[in-house]
Scaffold this active site. Structure first.
Site, short mmCIF file in Angstrom:
data_model
loop_
_atom_site.label_atom_id
_atom_site.label_comp_id
_atom_site.label_asym_id
_atom_site.label_seq_id
_atom_site.Cartn_x
_atom_site.Cartn_y
_atom_site.Cartn_z
N GLU A 203 12.48 36.84 76.57
CA GLU A 203 13.62 35.95 76.34
C GLU A 203 13.53 34.70 77.20
O GLU A 203 13.82 33.60 76.75
CB GLU A 203 14.95 36.67 76.61
CG GLU A 203 15.21 37.87 75.73
CD GLU A 203 15.61 37.53 74.31
OE1 GLU A 203 15.61 36.33 73.95
OE2 GLU A 203 15.90 38.45 73.53
N ARG B 1 13.23 31.14 75.24
CA ARG B 1 14.41 30.27 75.32
C ARG B 1 14.25 29.19 76.40
O ARG B 1 14.49 28.01 76.15
CB ARG B 1 15.67 31.09 75.61
CG ARG B 1 15.94 32.09 74.51
CD ARG B 1 17.24 32.85 74.72
NE ARG B 1 17.24 34.07 73.95
CZ ARG B 1 18.27 34.53 73.25
NH1 ARG B 1 19.39 33.87 73.23
NH2 ARG B 1 18.17 35.65 72.58
N ASP C 175 7.80 41.52 64.95
CA ASP C 175 7.85 40.23 64.24
C ASP C 175 7.08 39.04 64.81
O ASP C 175 6.10 38.56 64.26
CB ASP C 175 9.31 39.83 63.97
CG ASP C 175 10.21 39.98 65.20
OD1 ASP C 175 9.68 40.18 66.29
OD2 ASP C 175 11.44 39.87 65.05
N GLU D 225 16.91 33.64 60.70
CA GLU D 225 15.62 33.87 60.02
C GLU D 225 15.58 33.49 58.55
O GLU D 225 14.58 32.97 58.06
CB GLU D 225 15.19 35.34 60.19
CG GLU D 225 14.76 35.71 61.61
CD GLU D 225 15.92 35.89 62.57
OE1 GLU D 225 17.08 35.99 62.09
OE2 GLU D 225 15.70 35.91 63.79
C1 DMJ Z 1 15.86 34.63 68.38
O1 DMJ Z 1 16.10 34.79 69.73
C2 DMJ Z 1 14.39 34.52 68.14
O2 DMJ Z 1 14.15 34.05 66.87
C3 DMJ Z 1 13.73 35.83 68.28
O3 DMJ Z 1 12.36 35.74 68.03
C4 DMJ Z 1 14.34 36.80 67.33
N1 DMJ Z 1 15.74 36.90 67.46
C5 DMJ Z 1 16.53 35.75 67.66
C6 DMJ Z 1 17.23 35.26 66.44
O4 DMJ Z 1 17.66 36.20 65.58
#
Ligand code: DMJ
Length: 707
Positions: free
Chosen positions: A331, A335, A464, A596
């Site tokens: 994270e 971010r 993912d 997404e």
């Molecule tokens: C975001 O923090 C990023 O896209 C992460 O890879 C997946 N989840 C959230 C959004 O849903």
């Protein structure tokens, strides 16, 4: 990605910043869950002892007569035996017994409580030697790794056996028994381990020798002017991406207004906190301004300059990276590092570059494991690392350690320090080496043995963005990173062969794979894959290109189908028992402002210019306005199938960095952050394509900076 809100561990590993942020109230939790109950138990034991003693007193009085008579008789008998005293057999025996019982109970309780306490600084001090709590030295290699290799099996054993979070302190505070699983893991991983240690010590890299002061960082060698000269187009386009068509422009303006509304409320009620709680009008945990960092580039591209300047000033004066907090490596990377890097590349403000590099350096100890596969959690102050408690057997998560590449390569670019690239290349090397079931990449990997821990494969949560970063690494390298390309198309082939399904109703979806058994469920998170497959279509084998584009469109269509009847989509939807892209479980019906599906609309629009993607995007805007907009911001909702919605009181920071940014781009001209020059990290922070030869060319000039 990697956050899987639909996992049973949602509470411990939510998608929100709860996972990222700093559990400073841990001590409080400890007092509530352990110390108070312990005191209560001791107190009630003491009270019942008092009562017992009172009863004993009464009985004692009643029996006194009898006892005295008996004692006399016994004394007389004993006196007849030479060398024996009768005094030790007096009346106090029962009291002594009770007292001893009480004492031993107390001691057991204290020790018991100590052993089962959650992590705390005090415990770390008690149980860890000084060297163990010191931040580990940076480096991809041997010395620390060997140390970790020697000590981790114990820790690993504890986490494996109990399935609990092992903070390093906590794990080591437990009895150091090497568990069966740990031994097995070590044995099973022996080969991989050996290979890796060998390969790493061979390359004993610059980073290994570097200290934090002369780690090779030399930011002066990066020229912002030159970087701008290597872009094909101006980042913000001819007219900041303003579309010619008035209706589209109106829609774009609407999205900008939504951003301003979300931002203003955050600023008003939660400034400096991580996220806004729009119903209660306060901030969500943590004071490291996640919404600010996540918003910098969105504000900038939307031309919200006053807001951008406030954000910049906050970064300058308040962003404290020396906090002793515990953070998710993933994270913080997507971010913060991603957000700061983007802000730098877009604006040229040195402040952002310096903060990004400072933060990057703090993340390096996370890689200090026997394999170089980072653990999921790091204390940014001390450099202590550990694995998520919910992750199987102390493992690391594919979508977490696989989602560092883009940012780390850029950290090397800016600092001229190879260490960052080495760290992520080492991860890739390991992934290349180990055997993959049916060519698939399972979600859990042991950072100790370098082996898969269980065979769960998902293109949604936990897996993912690993796939996303493979194709984006290739694109970001100006299509020179052939290894990433090979891995991506190899993985996609395996996904198609094992996971991609067609429902009876004709919808194409990505199922999840559990040791060969398919779970016909697709998470909202997995809906990013429409866009991913789309942007990778052109570089696939020539005979596959159209097929990939079709697959991307089909998946995006399926995800759009899941957006009903509020026109917002559930966290996960299923294709079994007659369900077609529908959440069949109550617990999957929520929507937390995720991006997404909209992300895929944006890419598919850029790739095909099919107007339906803009229409679908507009549907989402209207739904967000109708169901998620509240008086003081935007909120997630608990059930997408109910028109009278219930709000979850959270304005996620990714709503500002991703959802609104992708919508804005969808309604902009393609020359706003053109895909020829930029890739978006998984938090939608744009990072420039690195054109090595151009950057190294002495004659390169900035052609675009006047813009
Ligand atoms: C975001 O923090 C990023 O896209 C992460 O890879 C997946 N989840 C959230 C959004 O849903």
């Amino acid at each position: 990605r990697g956050n899987n809100a639909s996992s049973p561990n949602f509470v411990q590993r939510p998608d929100t910043l709860r996972s990222l942020l700093f559990f400073k109230n841990r001590k409080c939790i400890y007092v509530v869950t352990w110390r108070i109950p312990a005191y209560l138990v001791v107190f009630s034991l003491y009270a019942s002892l008092q009562a017992a003693e009172q009863r004993l007193g009464e009985e004692r009085a009643a029996c006194q007569h009898t006892v005295e008579a008996t004692t006399k008789k016994v004394s007389m008998v004993f006196r007849k035996l030479p060398g024996v005293s009768a005094s030790g057999m007096g009346l106090r025996l029962s009291q002594k017994f009770v007292f001893l019982l009480f004492l031993s109970g107390l001691v057991t309780l204290c020790f018991g409580a100590l052993f089962f306490l959650p992590d705390s600084v005090r415990l770390k001090r008690i149980f860890l030697s000084k060297t163990e709590i010191q931040p580990v030295t940076v480096g991809s290699g041997s010395e620390n790794d060997v140390r970790e290799h020697l000590k981790r099996p114990k820790e690993q054993g504890m986490t494996s056996a109990k399935g609990e979070t092992g903070t390093k302190g906590k794990s080591l505070s437990r009895k150091p028994s090497v568990s069966h699983e740990a031994t097995e893991e070590r044995l099973a991983g022996g080969k991989a381990q050996e290979d890796l240690t060998l390969s790493r010590s061979k390359t004993e890299s610059a980073s290994e020798r570097a200290t934090s002061s002369d780690r090779g960082a030399n930011s002066d060698t990066f020229s912002y002017q030159k970087f701008r000269g290597c872009l094909l187009k101006a980042p913000l386009g001819r007219d900041n991406g303003k579309p010619g068509d008035p209706q589209t422009n109106e829609r774009r303006e609407k999205v900008k207004e939504m951003m301003k509304f979300a931002w203003d409320n955050y600023k008003r009620y939660a400034w400096g906190k991580n996220e806004l709680r729009p119903l209660t009008r306060n901030g969500h945990i943590g004071n490291i301004g996640a919404s600010i960092i996540d918003s910098l580039d969105t504000l900038y591209i939307m031309g919200l300059m006053e807001e951008y300047n406030d954000a910049k000033e906050w970064v300058q004066t308040n962003l404290d990276l020396n906090s002793n907090g515990e953070a998710s490596l993933f994270e913080v990377n997507i971010r913060y590092v991603g957000g700061l890097l983007s802000a730098y590349y877009l604006t040229g403000e040195e402040l952002f570059k310096n903060k990004a590099m400072e933060l990057g350096e703090k993340l390096l100890p996370a890689f200090n494991t026997p394999t170089g596969i980072p653990r999921g959690v790091i204390n940014l102050g001390s450099g202590t690392i550990w694995s998520w408690g919910w992750a199987s057997a102390g493992s690391s998560i594919l979508a977490e350690f696989g989602t560092l590449h883009l940012e780390f390569v850029h950290l090397t670019e800016l600092s001229n320090n190879p260490v960052y690239t080495e760290k992520v290349m080492n991860i890739r090397k390991l992934l290349n080496k180990i055997e993959k079931p049916h060519g698939l990449y399972p979600n859990f990997l042991s950072p100790v043995s370098g082996n898969w821990v269980q065979h769960h494969v998902s293109i949604g949560g936990l897996g993912d963005s690993f796939y996303e970063y493979l194709i984006k690494s290739y694109l970001m390298s100006d299509k020179t990173d052939d290894d990433a390309k090979r891995m991506y198309y190899g993985a996609l082939e395996a996904i198609e062969a094992n996971l991609v399904q067609k429902s009876p109703g004709g919808l194409t979806y990505m199922a999840e794979w559990r040791g060969g058994i398919l779970d016909h469920k697709m998470g909202h998170l997995a809906c990013f894959s429409g866009g991913m497959i789309g942007i990778g279509a052109d570089d696939g084998a020539p005979e596959k290109r159209q097929h990939y584009l079709d697959l991307a469109a089909e998946i995006t269509h399926t995800c759009h189908e899941s957006y009903t009847p509020t026109k917002l989509g559930p966290e996960a939807f299923r294709f079994d028992g007659g369900a077609e892209a529908t959440a069949t479980r109550l617990s999957d019906r929520y929507y937390i402002l995720r991006p997404e599906v909209i992300e895929s609309y944006m890419y598919m629009w850029r790739l095909t210019h099919d107007p339906k993607y803009r229409e679908w995007g507009w549907e989402a805007v209207e739904a967000l306005e109708q169901h998620c907009r509240v008086e003081s911001g935007f909120s997630g909702i608990r059930d997408v199938y109910t028109m009278t919605v219930s709000h979850d009181n959270m304005q996620q920071s990714f709503f500002l960095s991703e959802t609104l940014k992708y919508l804005y781009l969808l309604f902009s001209d393609d020359d706003l952050l053109p895909l020829e020059d930029w890739v978006f990290n998984t938090e939608a922070h744009p990072l420039p394509i690195i054109r090595k030869s151009c950057l190294q060319d002495e004659t390169t000039q900035d052609k675009t900076v006047s813009k």
